[in-house]
Scaffold this motif. Structure first.
Motif, mmCIF file in Angstrom:
data_model
loop_
_atom_site.group_PDB
_atom_site.id
_atom_site.type_symbol
_atom_site.label_atom_id
_atom_site.label_comp_id
_atom_site.label_asym_id
_atom_site.label_seq_id
_atom_site.Cartn_x
_atom_site.Cartn_y
_atom_site.Cartn_z
ATOM 1 N N VAL A 1 0.825 -1.200 0.000
ATOM 2 C CA VAL A 1 0.000 0.000 0.000
ATOM 3 C C VAL A 1 0.863 1.255 0.000
ATOM 4 C CG1 VAL A 1 -1.696 1.333 1.324
ATOM 5 C CG2 VAL A 1 -1.982 -1.141 1.051
ATOM 6 N N LEU A 2 1.938 1.241 0.760
ATOM 7 C CA LEU A 2 2.824 2.405 0.799
ATOM 8 C C LEU A 2 3.397 2.710 -0.588
ATOM 9 C CD1 LEU A 2 4.622 1.608 4.149
ATOM 10 C CD2 LEU A 2 3.247 3.649 3.715
ATOM 11 N N ILE A 3 3.743 1.676 -1.341
ATOM 12 C CA ILE A 3 4.250 1.885 -2.703
ATOM 13 C C ILE A 3 3.199 2.603 -3.542
ATOM 14 C CG2 ILE A 3 4.908 0.698 -4.848
ATOM 15 C CD1 ILE A 3 6.185 -1.482 -2.967
ATOM 16 N N ALA A 4 1.945 2.179 -3.433
ATOM 17 C CA ALA A 4 0.867 2.830 -4.186
ATOM 18 C C ALA A 4 0.720 4.293 -3.779
ATOM 19 C CB ALA A 4 -0.444 2.085 -3.965
ATOM 20 N N LEU A 5 0.788 4.570 -2.486
ATOM 21 C CA LEU A 5 0.684 5.948 -2.005
ATOM 22 C C LEU A 5 1.855 6.792 -2.498
ATOM 23 C CD1 LEU A 5 -0.445 5.093 1.611
ATOM 24 C CD2 LEU A 5 -1.757 6.537 0.051
ATOM 25 N N TYR A 6 3.053 6.242 -2.438
ATOM 26 C CA TYR A 6 4.240 6.997 -2.853
ATOM 27 C C TYR A 6 4.284 7.208 -4.364
ATOM 28 C CZ TYR A 6 5.990 6.079 1.908
ATOM 29 O OH TYR A 6 6.152 6.000 3.274
ATOM 30 N N GLU A 7 3.777 6.240 -5.131
ATOM 31 C CA GLU A 7 3.763 6.393 -6.587
ATOM 32 C C GLU A 7 2.989 7.639 -6.997
ATOM 33 O OE1 GLU A 7 4.896 4.803 -9.512
ATOM 34 O OE2 GLU A 7 6.342 3.921 -8.114
ATOM 35 N N VAL B 1 9.650 2.065 -4.314
ATOM 36 C CA VAL B 1 10.099 0.829 -3.668
ATOM 37 C C VAL B 1 11.379 1.091 -2.874
ATOM 38 C CG1 VAL B 1 10.769 -1.571 -4.036
ATOM 39 C CG2 VAL B 1 8.999 -0.534 -5.482
ATOM 40 N N VAL B 2 12.279 1.875 -3.436
ATOM 41 C CA VAL B 2 13.487 2.263 -2.692
ATOM 42 C C VAL B 2 13.093 2.877 -1.358
ATOM 43 C CG1 VAL B 2 15.466 3.828 -2.670
ATOM 44 C CG2 VAL B 2 14.900 2.564 -4.757
ATOM 45 N N ARG B 3 12.076 3.708 -1.385
ATOM 46 C CA ARG B 3 11.649 4.393 -0.154
ATOM 47 C C ARG B 3 11.151 3.403 0.888
ATOM 48 N NH1 ARG B 3 7.477 9.584 0.105
ATOM 49 N NH2 ARG B 3 7.393 9.752 2.387
ATOM 50 N N VAL B 4 10.303 2.449 0.493
ATOM 51 C CA VAL B 4 9.780 1.514 1.497
ATOM 52 C C VAL B 4 10.875 0.586 2.010
ATOM 53 C CG1 VAL B 4 7.405 1.610 0.618
ATOM 54 C CG2 VAL B 4 8.911 -0.219 -0.154
ATOM 55 N N ARG C 1 14.696 -4.416 -11.066
ATOM 56 C CA ARG C 1 14.028 -3.192 -11.539
ATOM 57 C C ARG C 1 13.088 -2.646 -10.470
ATOM 58 N NH1 ARG C 1 13.776 -6.011 -16.287
ATOM 59 N NH2 ARG C 1 11.558 -6.544 -16.143
ATOM 60 N N LEU C 2 12.350 -3.540 -9.837
ATOM 61 C CA LEU C 2 11.462 -3.112 -8.762
ATOM 62 C C LEU C 2 12.246 -2.400 -7.661
ATOM 63 C CD1 LEU C 2 9.204 -6.285 -8.427
ATOM 64 C CD2 LEU C 2 8.410 -4.012 -9.101
ATOM 65 N N LEU C 3 13.387 -2.955 -7.305
ATOM 66 C CA LEU C 3 14.175 -2.394 -6.210
ATOM 67 C C LEU C 3 14.861 -1.086 -6.581
ATOM 68 C CD1 LEU C 3 15.712 -5.592 -4.586
ATOM 69 C CD2 LEU C 3 13.794 -4.217 -3.796
ATOM 70 N N SER C 4 14.798 -0.705 -7.858
ATOM 71 C CA SER C 4 15.331 0.600 -8.265
ATOM 72 C C SER C 4 14.225 1.640 -8.468
ATOM 73 C CB SER C 4 16.152 0.461 -9.553
ATOM 74 O OG SER C 4 15.323 0.124 -10.646
ATOM 75 N N GLN C 5 12.951 1.217 -8.384
ATOM 76 C CA GLN C 5 11.829 2.147 -8.510
ATOM 77 C C GLN C 5 11.790 3.044 -7.267
ATOM 78 O OE1 GLN C 5 10.043 2.588 -11.075
ATOM 79 N NE2 GLN C 5 8.027 3.376 -10.559
ATOM 80 N N PRO C 6 11.715 4.367 -7.428
ATOM 81 C CA PRO C 6 11.809 5.262 -6.262
ATOM 82 C C PRO C 6 10.837 4.937 -5.127
ATOM 83 C CG PRO C 6 12.053 6.524 -8.265
ATOM 84 C CD PRO C 6 11.715 5.128 -8.694
ATOM 85 N N ALA D 1 2.215 -5.250 -5.635
ATOM 86 C CA ALA D 1 2.176 -6.542 -4.942
ATOM 87 C C ALA D 1 3.474 -7.318 -5.126
ATOM 88 C CB ALA D 1 0.996 -7.365 -5.455
ATOM 89 N N ALA D 2 4.045 -7.216 -6.326
ATOM 90 C CA ALA D 2 5.243 -7.998 -6.639
ATOM 91 C C ALA D 2 6.449 -7.562 -5.827
ATOM 92 C CB ALA D 2 5.558 -7.867 -8.133
ATOM 93 N N ALA D 3 6.594 -6.255 -5.601
ATOM 94 C CA ALA D 3 7.819 -5.744 -4.980
ATOM 95 C C ALA D 3 8.079 -6.352 -3.602
ATOM 96 C CB ALA D 3 7.783 -4.218 -4.920
ATOM 97 N N PRO D 4 7.159 -6.240 -2.636
ATOM 98 C CA PRO D 4 7.439 -6.865 -1.345
ATOM 99 C C PRO D 4 7.396 -8.382 -1.404
ATOM 100 C CG PRO D 4 5.264 -5.854 -1.333
ATOM 101 C CD PRO D 4 5.918 -5.441 -2.608
ATOM 102 N N SER D 5 6.542 -8.947 -2.280
ATOM 103 C CA SER D 5 6.476 -10.406 -2.402
ATOM 104 C C SER D 5 7.825 -10.979 -2.794
ATOM 105 C CB SER D 5 5.444 -10.809 -3.464
ATOM 106 O OG SER D 5 4.156 -10.400 -3.130
ATOM 107 N N LEU D 6 8.389 -10.476 -3.880
ATOM 108 C CA LEU D 6 9.654 -11.006 -4.384
ATOM 109 C C LEU D 6 10.833 -10.580 -3.521
ATOM 110 C CD1 LEU D 6 9.074 -10.497 -8.208
ATOM 111 C CD2 LEU D 6 8.990 -12.659 -6.938
#
Length: 214
Positions: free
Chosen positions: A15-21, A192-195, A185-190, A158-163
């Motif tokens: 959810v935090l990723i969605a909010l930050y996006e 995702v980096v933040r969370v 790639r997910l781990l370089s998305q801003p 969903a994929a970012a924290p799952s993987l």
């Protein structure tokens, strides 16, 4: 809006990723704090999280929270597209929650049990299913930048924290180059980096010990 969440929680991160996006403003009720925990218990007796409180409405479950955000607090990034594209995104979201996140948690949470109460057979099954879903995801990613295509969506939230955590619990094989590259790639998305950075102080919570990477 108030979001009751914990920085190290995979579903909170989703959810935090969605909010930050979408740079959506919200009041982060960090569940490391006793007062936030007390408020959560009053809102939702099961005390599972994340929980969103928006103008008196209590919204449960990460996928529903993200759908609520898109409907009532839309931003520049549409995380659930319209039509068939949206159906695929929602399908992939369920795949990550049910067949990556749940299996990862089976492996991780078993380590918290007393030795005599551990479920060796259940963990073995979870690892076998993770191997199968890793292969499926690797094949599905052929020709795709993000999980559902060119755009970042709910499926990637969903994929970012799952993987991220699944690879700690049961490493993605080196033969699955597309899936490993997608995780990178997910781990370089801003967002995702933040969370990931917000969760760093809590890595000691990982029962098997967090690996010295990521």
């Amino acid at each position: 809006m108030k979001l009751y969440a914990h920085p190290f929680s995979s579903y909170s991160q989703k959810v935090l990723i969605a909010l930050y996006e979408n740079a959506t403003p919200f009041d982060y009720q960090n569940l490391e704090e006793p007062a936030a925990n007390a408020e959560l218990a009053a809102l939702w007796p099961l005390k599972r999280f994340p929980v969103l409180l928006d103008e008196g409405r209590c919204i449960l479950e990460s996928s529903t929270i993200i759908a609520h955000l898109q409907a009532h607090h839309p931003g520049p990034v549409s995380l659930i597209p319209a039509g068939d594209a949206g159906l695929e995104v929602q399908m992939l979201d369920r795949v990550f929650d049910n067949y990556v996140m749940t299996l990862m948690q089976k492996v991780v949470l078993d380590a918290l049990r007393p030795v005599d109460d551990r479920d060796r057979y259940g963990v073995m099954q979870a690892r076998e299913l993770l191997d199968q879903i890793y292969l499926w995801l690797d094949q599905r990613l052929e020709g795709r930048h993000w999980m559902a295509g060119a755009g970042f969506t709910l499926a990637d939230c969903a994929a970012a924290p799952s993987l991220f955590y699944a690879d700690w619990a049961h490493e993605i094989p080196s033969t699955h180059a597309r899936l490993r590259a997608y995780r990178a790639r997910l781990l370089s998305q801003p967002s995702v980096v933040r969370v990931v950075n917000e969760a760093r102080p809590f890595r000691h919570y990982f029962p098997q010990g967090a690996p010295a990477r990521d």
